[in-house]
Design an enzyme around this catalytic site. Structure first.
Site, PDB file in Angstrom:
ATOM      1  N   GLY A   1       0.829  -1.206   0.000  1.00  0.00           N
ATOM      2  CA  GLY A   1       0.000   0.000   0.000  1.00  0.00           C
ATOM      3  C   GLY A   1       0.854   1.241   0.000  1.00  0.00           C
ATOM      4  N   ASN A   2       0.209   2.378   0.201  1.00  0.00           N
ATOM      5  CA  ASN A   2       0.982   3.622   0.316  1.00  0.00           C
ATOM      6  C   ASN A   2       0.306   4.517   1.345  1.00  0.00           C
ATOM      7  OD1 ASN A   2      -0.971   5.469  -1.073  1.00  0.00           O
ATOM      8  ND2 ASN A   2      -0.568   4.058  -2.757  1.00  0.00           N
ATOM      9  N   ARG A   3       0.880   5.682   1.601  1.00  0.00           N
ATOM     10  CA  ARG A   3       0.452   6.479   2.741  1.00  0.00           C
ATOM     11  C   ARG A   3      -0.694   7.446   2.425  1.00  0.00           C
ATOM     12  NH1 ARG A   3       5.530   9.311   4.381  1.00  0.00           N
ATOM     13  NH2 ARG A   3       4.186  10.218   5.974  1.00  0.00           N
ATOM     14  N   SER A   4      -1.301   7.335   1.263  1.00  0.00           N
ATOM     15  CA  SER A   4      -2.382   8.275   0.930  1.00  0.00           C
ATOM     16  C   SER A   4      -3.598   8.058   1.832  1.00  0.00           C
ATOM     17  CB  SER A   4      -2.804   8.079  -0.527  1.00  0.00           C
ATOM     18  OG  SER A   4      -3.982   8.793  -0.765  1.00  0.00           O
TER      19      SER A   4
END
Ligand code: CTP
Length: 396
Positions: free
Chosen positions: A204-207
């Site tokens: 995933g990513n931090r958005s």
């Protein structure tokens, strides 16, 4: 601080207008309640007077002021009517000014925000819908009623929007960039995609999805019908239909199908550029591993696939998350992604980018527009960029 007239019609939702009054006062506005006579049958004017900036007005003839409606109407920056009954809606759409509230609206050039509340049958009635359409066409901002409990134990569509939702509509009606987007369809993507490794793990990513949500809310308040294709579920908001997705593939499918008949696409999601080449359908066990290599393969560039298959005149807004050479990368992405507007941010700056409430951005358009915003709320970014998109609707 703005001068707001809070009009209250005669319906059971009048009690919620008290909470709205508190919310507007809490935002620092000068609020004058104006009640119809029937509103006072539900909540006494003293309650409103006690909480407002000045005494509530209930009649054209009660004060020494012979023409209170013209003074109120001229000095107001905004008039918010909550609840707006079928009767008030009729009066405003047909030029009837026989009480202090309708007379004040008629004597004013201020923006009007209307929060209707009534039984479902009344809301569906052709006359009400005709009057609502006339008011919307005239630039009134309508806060659509929600589905939920109504008076006398009934339930259906017609319940007045919650006070904090109406206060949000008021906030975006008050900004100087406010434009009428009624009749426009806007598709917004938000959040970070998740690429499954196995049934319990993902890349995933931090958005957080906050910037996309801000676009959805501002556009909905300005009257657009919004589809929010999002990886995080968010609270319901009028005119915003959520489509929940997880992976880049799912987001791509949703964006391609939802953009049909769209006037504007805002690609605010942080899409993973890669996915694992082979998903493991059972949980990968630690066993005696000391290391592990995941093979990744490229995901589709959703935005480029949307713009390169566009045949109509939909406007596309893309984002660029950069850590260096912002201006250069932005100009490159404006062209390579085929978008009309690109919003770039340096995600290494404090208070900008992922999971913050603020952002610092530089915005470029293919028509040569350019501006920067430093350390502003994500809502303020949405306001400025949507206002720019609106000028592009007008220029095209
Ligand atoms: N985007 C997309 N599909 C992808 C990757 C990105 O639609 N697979 C969109 C993003 O939603 C954003 C824009 O493209 O609107 C730019 O995203 P960004 O991550 O800044 O750039 P990338 O294209 O991924 O390029 P790079 O990572 O090399 O900077």
């Amino acid at each position: 601080m703005a001068k707001i007239v809070l009009g209250v019609g005669g319906g059971i939702a009048a009690y919620k207008a008290v909470y709205l009054l508190r919310a507007l006062m809490g935002e620092g506005h000068f609020v004058t309640p104006v009640l119809t006579e029937s509103a006072t049958k539900f909540v006494g004017s003293v309650t409103f007077s006690a909480l407002a900036s000045e005494k509530a007005k209930v009649s054209l003839f009660e004060d020494s002021d012979a023409i209170p409606h013209t003074h109120l109407g001229r000095s107001a920056d905004l008039i918010c009517i909550a609840p707006a009954t079928a009767d008030i809606i009729f009066k405003l759409a047909n030029g009837v000014a026989d009480d202090i509230l309708s007379a004040t609206v008629m004597a004013s050039k201020a923006q009007v925000v209307l929060a209707p509340a009534m039984h479902e049958e009344m809301w569906d009635n052709f006359a009400v819908q005709k009057n609502i359409k006339a008011l919307s066409d005239a630039g009134y901002m309508i806060v659509p009623p929600a589905h939920g409990s109504l008076a006398a134990g009934d339930s259906g569509v017609g319940r007045m929007a919650e006070p904090e939702v109406i206060a949000t509509f008021v906030r975006f009606a008050l900004v100087e960039e406010s434009v009428n987007l009624a009749g426009k369809k806007i598709v917004v993507s938000a959040g970070g995609t998740r690429e499954a490794i196995d049934p319990v793990r993902f890349i995933g990513n931090r958005s957080s999805g906050k910037q996309g949500l801000a676009f959805a809310k501002v556009a909905a308040c300005w009257g657009a019908e919004v589809v929010l294709v999002t990886t995080n579920s968010v609270s319901e908001f009028p005119r915003v239909r959520q489509v929940l997705v997880s992976s880049a593939d799912e987001m791509s499918e949703a964006m391609h199908s939802e953009r049909a008949h769209a006037d504007l696409v805002v690609m605010a999601a942080a899409v993973s550029d890669f996915r694992v080449a082979s998903f493991s359908s059972s949980k990968i066990k630690r066993e005696v591993r000391t290391n592990m290599t995941l093979e990744l393969e490229a995901n589709l560039d959703i935005l480029t696939s949307l713009t390169s298959s566009e045949s109509g005149d939909c406007i596309y807004i893309g984002f660029a998350a950069e850590t260096d050479a912002l201006e250069e990368n932005l100009t490159k992405k404006l062209h390579s992604k085929g978008v009309d507007i690109i919003v770039g941010n340096d995600v290494t700056k404090p208070g900008a980018g992922f999971d913050t409430d603020t952002n610092s951005v530089t915005v470029l358009s293919k028509l040569g527009d350019r501006f920067s915003l430093e350390d502003v709320s994500k809502e303020a970014v949405a306001v400025k960029v949507l206002a720019l998109a609106h000028t592009m609707f007008e220029r095209s």
